[in-house]
Write a protein that holds these residues in place. Structure first.
Motif, mmCIF file in Angstrom:
data_model
loop_
_atom_site.group_PDB
_atom_site.id
_atom_site.type_symbol
_atom_site.label_atom_id
_atom_site.label_comp_id
_atom_site.label_asym_id
_atom_site.label_seq_id
_atom_site.Cartn_x
_atom_site.Cartn_y
_atom_site.Cartn_z
ATOM 1 N N LYS A 44 39.664 42.172 34.819
ATOM 2 C CA LYS A 44 39.940 41.955 33.401
ATOM 3 C C LYS A 44 41.240 41.186 33.190
ATOM 4 O O LYS A 44 41.302 40.263 32.361
ATOM 5 N N GLN A 47 41.269 37.350 35.660
ATOM 6 C CA GLN A 47 40.228 36.325 35.713
ATOM 7 C C GLN A 47 40.613 35.026 35.013
ATOM 8 O O GLN A 47 40.138 33.946 35.380
ATOM 9 N N GLU A 48 41.486 35.101 34.007
ATOM 10 C CA GLU A 48 41.893 33.883 33.307
ATOM 11 C C GLU A 48 43.114 33.216 33.957
ATOM 12 O O GLU A 48 43.531 32.133 33.534
#
Length: 235
Positions: A44, A47-48
Motif C-alpha cells: 500500500k 507501490q507508488e
C-alpha cells in the motif's frame, strides 16, 4: 535540543558505501497493529514510490507486531529470576534491551532459562576481562531482538514489549512477491544492527548493513517502519 533530536537531525538521506551513493527513503505509514497484514501494508505505501532495482527494508518491529508478538507491559508477570537478572543488564542510549524485568521475562520464555543463565554467566566473566557483548552472543537473536518500551516509542508501543519476528526470511519472500522488489527485514538502532531476513539468499547482508548503518528510519516516533534503498547514478 535533546540528544535524541540532535542525532535524528544529523541523519542524511544519501549515504556513500563502497564508492557508490544510495538514497534511503523513509516511508510513513499508519500505526501498524496486530490486525494488519504486513505484505499488504508494504504494498500500500510503496507501490507508488518503487522503481526498478529498489530494495525495500522493513523494521523487524513492524513485522513482529503483525505476527502477534507485541505484549502489553501490564500483561507480563516477571518471575523473581527475571527481576534479579535485569538489574545487571547494561543500559544503552539505543534502548533498554533486557534491562527491565518484563523484557528479561520474555527472554526467559523465548530462549529458555538454561540458555539465559549460561549467557549471563559468560557475560559476567567477559566483563571481568573488559569484553562486552558475550551475553547476546550466547543468548542469540531471540534475546537481542526483544524491544522494550521507551518514552520516545510511538504509542501504544511505549507500553509494550515486542519480540523479534518469526521466520524473517520467509516473510521477506512473501512481501517481495507482493511488491515485486527485493526485501530485507532489519533490526537497526543508533548503535548498530542486523539484517534478519532477506527475500533472496544471495542478497549482500553486509552491504545492506553498511548502507543502513546510521539508522535512517530513526527509532523514536517517526512512524516510518518501512524504507526504500535506491542506488544513485553518479555523473
Amino acid at each position: 535540543m535533546s540528544e535524541e533530536k540532535s542525532r535524528e537531525k544529523e541523519k542524511q538521506p544519501v549515504i556513500e558505501y563502497n564508492n557508490k551513493k544510495y538514497i534511503r527513503i523513509p516511508v510513513k505509514t499508519h500505526v501498524i497493529m496486530k490486525e494488519d497484514n504486513i505484505a499488504d501494508v508494504v504494498k500500500k505505501y510503496t507501490q507508488e514510490i518503487l522503481k526498478e532495482e529498489d530494495i525495500v527494508f522493513i523494521s523487524e518491529k513492524a513485522v513482529a507486531i503483525t505476527q502477534g508478538r507485541a505484549f502489553p507491559l501490564d500483561e507480563i508477570k516477571p518471575r523473581p529470576l527475571a527481576r534479579f537478572l535485569s538489574r545487571y543488564v547494561t543500559k544503552t542510549k539505543a534502548g533498554i534491551g533486557l534491562g527491565i524485568p518484563e523484557t528479561m521475562e520474555m527472554a526467559l520464555r523465548e530462549c529458555g532459562v538454561v540458555k539465559i543463565l549460561f549467557a549471563a554467566v559468560v557475560g559476567f566473566l567477559g566483563k571481568l576481562i573488559g569484553r562486552r557483548g558475550d551475553f547476546y552472543r550466547i543468548a542469540g537473536y531471540k534475546a537481542s531482538s526483544i524491544d522494550g518500551p521507551t518514552p520516545n516509542t510511538l504509542p501504544p508501543y511505549n507500553r509494550y514489549v515486542v519480540l523479534g519476528p518469526e521466520n524473517p526470511d520467509k516473510v521477506a519472500r512473501q512481501i517481495s512477491e507482493s511488491v515485486k522488489a527485493e526485501v530485507a527485514i532489519v533490526d537497526i538502532n543508533d548503535l548498530g544492527g542486523n539484517i534478519l531476513g532477506t527475500s533472496k539468499e544471495t542478497m549482500d547482508r553486509k552491504g545492506l548493513l553498511g548502507i543502513l548503518k546510521d539508522n535512517p528510519l530513526g527509532q523514536c516516533s517517526e512512524q516510518t517502519p518501512i524504507g526504500i534503498i535506491r542506488k544513485l547514478e553518479v555523473d
